[in-house]
Design a protein around this motif. Sequence first.
Motif, PDB file in Angstrom:
ATOM      1  N   ARG A 303       0.835  -1.210   0.000  1.00 55.60           N
ATOM      2  CA  ARG A 303       0.000   0.000   0.000  1.00 55.60           C
ATOM      3  C   ARG A 303       0.867   1.256   0.000  1.00 55.60           C
ATOM      4  O   ARG A 303       0.612   2.214  -0.730  1.00 55.60           O
ATOM      5  CB  ARG A 303      -0.926   0.020   1.217  1.00 55.60           C
ATOM      6  CG  ARG A 303      -2.154  -0.840   1.124  1.00 55.60           C
ATOM      7  CD  ARG A 303      -3.163  -0.466   2.201  1.00 55.60           C
ATOM      8  NE  ARG A 303      -2.606  -0.473   3.553  1.00 55.60           N
ATOM      9  CZ  ARG A 303      -2.539  -1.548   4.335  1.00 55.60           C
ATOM     10  NH1 ARG A 303      -2.974  -2.722   3.877  1.00 55.60           N
ATOM     11  NH2 ARG A 303      -2.038  -1.462   5.547  1.00 55.60           N
ATOM     12  N   VAL A 304       1.890   1.236   0.846  1.00 54.55           N
ATOM     13  CA  VAL A 304       2.768   2.398   0.954  1.00 54.55           C
ATOM     14  C   VAL A 304       3.508   2.622  -0.365  1.00 54.55           C
ATOM     15  O   VAL A 304       3.635   3.761  -0.838  1.00 54.55           O
ATOM     16  CB  VAL A 304       3.768   2.219   2.118  1.00 54.55           C
ATOM     17  CG1 VAL A 304       4.812   3.336   2.106  1.00 54.55           C
ATOM     18  CG2 VAL A 304       3.039   2.186   3.455  1.00 54.55           C
ATOM     19  N   ALA A 305       4.004   1.537  -0.962  1.00 56.78           N
ATOM     20  CA  ALA A 305       4.739   1.652  -2.229  1.00 56.78           C
ATOM     21  C   ALA A 305       3.855   2.264  -3.312  1.00 56.78           C
ATOM     22  O   ALA A 305       4.290   3.151  -4.072  1.00 56.78           O
ATOM     23  CB  ALA A 305       5.251   0.278  -2.660  1.00 56.78           C
ATOM     24  N   GLU A 306       2.611   1.816  -3.384  1.00 57.21           N
ATOM     25  CA  GLU A 306       1.682   2.354  -4.386  1.00 57.21           C
ATOM     26  C   GLU A 306       1.375   3.821  -4.102  1.00 57.21           C
ATOM     27  O   GLU A 306       1.311   4.655  -5.025  1.00 57.21           O
ATOM     28  CB  GLU A 306       0.397   1.532  -4.377  1.00 57.21           C
ATOM     29  CG  GLU A 306      -0.624   1.977  -5.423  1.00 57.21           C
ATOM     30  CD  GLU A 306      -1.871   1.115  -5.419  1.00 57.21           C
ATOM     31  OE1 GLU A 306      -2.791   1.413  -6.215  1.00 57.21           O
ATOM     32  OE2 GLU A 306      -1.943   0.145  -4.616  1.00 57.21           O
ATOM     33  N   ARG A 307       1.200   4.142  -2.816  1.00 56.31           N
ATOM     34  CA  ARG A 307       0.895   5.518  -2.421  1.00 56.31           C
ATOM     35  C   ARG A 307       2.052   6.457  -2.786  1.00 56.31           C
ATOM     36  O   ARG A 307       1.845   7.570  -3.289  1.00 56.31           O
ATOM     37  CB  ARG A 307       0.635   5.542  -0.916  1.00 56.31           C
ATOM     38  CG  ARG A 307       0.142   6.852  -0.361  1.00 56.31           C
ATOM     39  CD  ARG A 307      -0.061   6.714   1.142  1.00 56.31           C
ATOM     40  NE  ARG A 307      -0.970   5.627   1.447  1.00 56.31           N
ATOM     41  CZ  ARG A 307      -0.914   4.862   2.546  1.00 56.31           C
ATOM     42  NH1 ARG A 307       0.057   5.068   3.433  1.00 56.31           N
ATOM     43  NH2 ARG A 307      -1.778   3.900   2.741  1.00 56.31           N
ATOM     44  N   VAL A 308       3.265   6.001  -2.541  1.00 57.44           N
ATOM     45  CA  VAL A 308       4.446   6.810  -2.827  1.00 57.44           C
ATOM     46  C   VAL A 308       4.616   7.013  -4.329  1.00 57.44           C
ATOM     47  O   VAL A 308       4.945   8.110  -4.792  1.00 57.44           O
ATOM     48  CB  VAL A 308       5.702   6.161  -2.209  1.00 57.44           C
ATOM     49  CG1 VAL A 308       6.969   6.857  -2.705  1.00 57.44           C
ATOM     50  CG2 VAL A 308       5.641   6.215  -0.677  1.00 57.44           C
ATOM     51  N   ARG A 309       4.388   5.949  -5.076  1.00 55.40           N
ATOM     52  CA  ARG A 309       4.505   6.059  -6.537  1.00 55.40           C
ATOM     53  C   ARG A 309       3.456   7.019  -7.104  1.00 55.40           C
ATOM     54  O   ARG A 309       3.723   7.768  -8.046  1.00 55.40           O
ATOM     55  CB  ARG A 309       4.369   4.681  -7.185  1.00 55.40           C
ATOM     56  CG  ARG A 309       5.611   3.816  -7.048  1.00 55.40           C
ATOM     57  CD  ARG A 309       5.538   2.612  -7.971  1.00 55.40           C
ATOM     58  NE  ARG A 309       4.454   1.705  -7.610  1.00 55.40           N
ATOM     59  CZ  ARG A 309       4.588   0.673  -6.780  1.00 55.40           C
ATOM     60  NH1 ARG A 309       5.783   0.424  -6.228  1.00 55.40           N
ATOM     61  NH2 ARG A 309       3.566  -0.114  -6.507  1.00 55.40           N
TER      62      ARG A 309
END
Length: 425
Positions: A303-309
């Motif tokens: 979730r965090v990776a997608e949010r950051v991207r």
Amino acid sequence: MGVARENSDRKRGSIEQRGDTLRVVVYAGLDPVTGKRVYLRETIQGTDKAAWKKAEKKRNEFVVQVDKQRNTPSSVTLGYAIDEWMRTSELEDSTRETYEGYIRRTIKPALGDEPARKVGAQVLENFYTDLRRCRIRCDGTPFVTKHATKDDHDCKTAECKWHVCSGMGASTVRQIHSIISGTMNAALRWEWVDVNPAKVARKPKQKPPEPDPPTPAEAAKLAEEAFRMDDDWGTLVWLVMTTGIRRGELCGLQFSRIDFDRELIDLRMNWVGGKLKDTKTHQNRRIALDTETMVLLREHRDRVAERVRDLGNKFTDDLFVFTGTKTPDHKAPYSPNAVTQRYKDMADRLKIKTRLHALRHYSATELLTAGVDLPTVSGRLGHGGGGATTLRVYAAWVAASDRKAAEILGSRMPKRVPSTSTKRS
């Protein structure tokens, strides 16, 4: 005007008659801190032959004391000694800020001007007793702390606020004692004083720890509500429950400290005062994680990776695992105070009387109740003292675990066949 009597060893002191008393004075050298001349003084009541004899004895005692001492006793005040101790001590920023408040508001107004070598155990004990009775150490005489209006100082109206004594808690007075004790230890090392009176002065007893973990049913409600609010918050609450991680360790946790292959957390840092620092006990520890927790953390990482991207940034392992809504890029940690407040609001909605730190107690007590050994529980919590702290805090649960272990061992013992009763003749 005083009358001095001649002494055979005049350079080593004098005895001066002042009215109906005698004053003994002996030069002790230069103050190592201030550079001023230091004198030992004593007043003897009376002027008769016996008083003069007593004064001569005291003068001789002073001379011997000066001859024996390696350094001239310093007349520095306790306030000066505290300032020097604070300047030379390595303290955490949060600890330093707390100490400075106690020094400014409480210690210096009461004892700051006193010579450090004259602050004895009785002075300290009286000081602590006064603080326990009233934090401003009033004399018991009623007085007004706030007038109804700026011009009305007669306080004939009910709006005037009268002082009500409110004593300091035992733990607060113990912190004040720690400041004074640390100062006196330093003064002793610097040879400004001969003894540290704080070592023998009685301080308020430490209140026995009273862990207040939520019940399993309450913990289930809290976890369910946390996930209902949002998955990130649910994962945070779940992680605290299953690991007993401290708040500062939780907020300072970065993805680089989670080993997703070996399924463990490597705790080395603590978020305190807006900075990453060593853990509270300055110990690095690794905590094994269960399968369910690892599933949640992997989902959280995705979730965090997608949010950051989505923000146009690149996901890296140095990002913080948990963060608030104001920092969706995860480059800054969740504010510890914000975590505490959000948890409190959630618990209040559920009408559960608890606090965030109680989840640490929940983790410990559940492990002990399940029969996990004390060293393992202590290691997961990051307690120092080889388990002594864990035993002191969770004594009741350790005893229950010990009872359970005894019952388990007893159930596995071979069954004893009762012996036949001896027949009576």
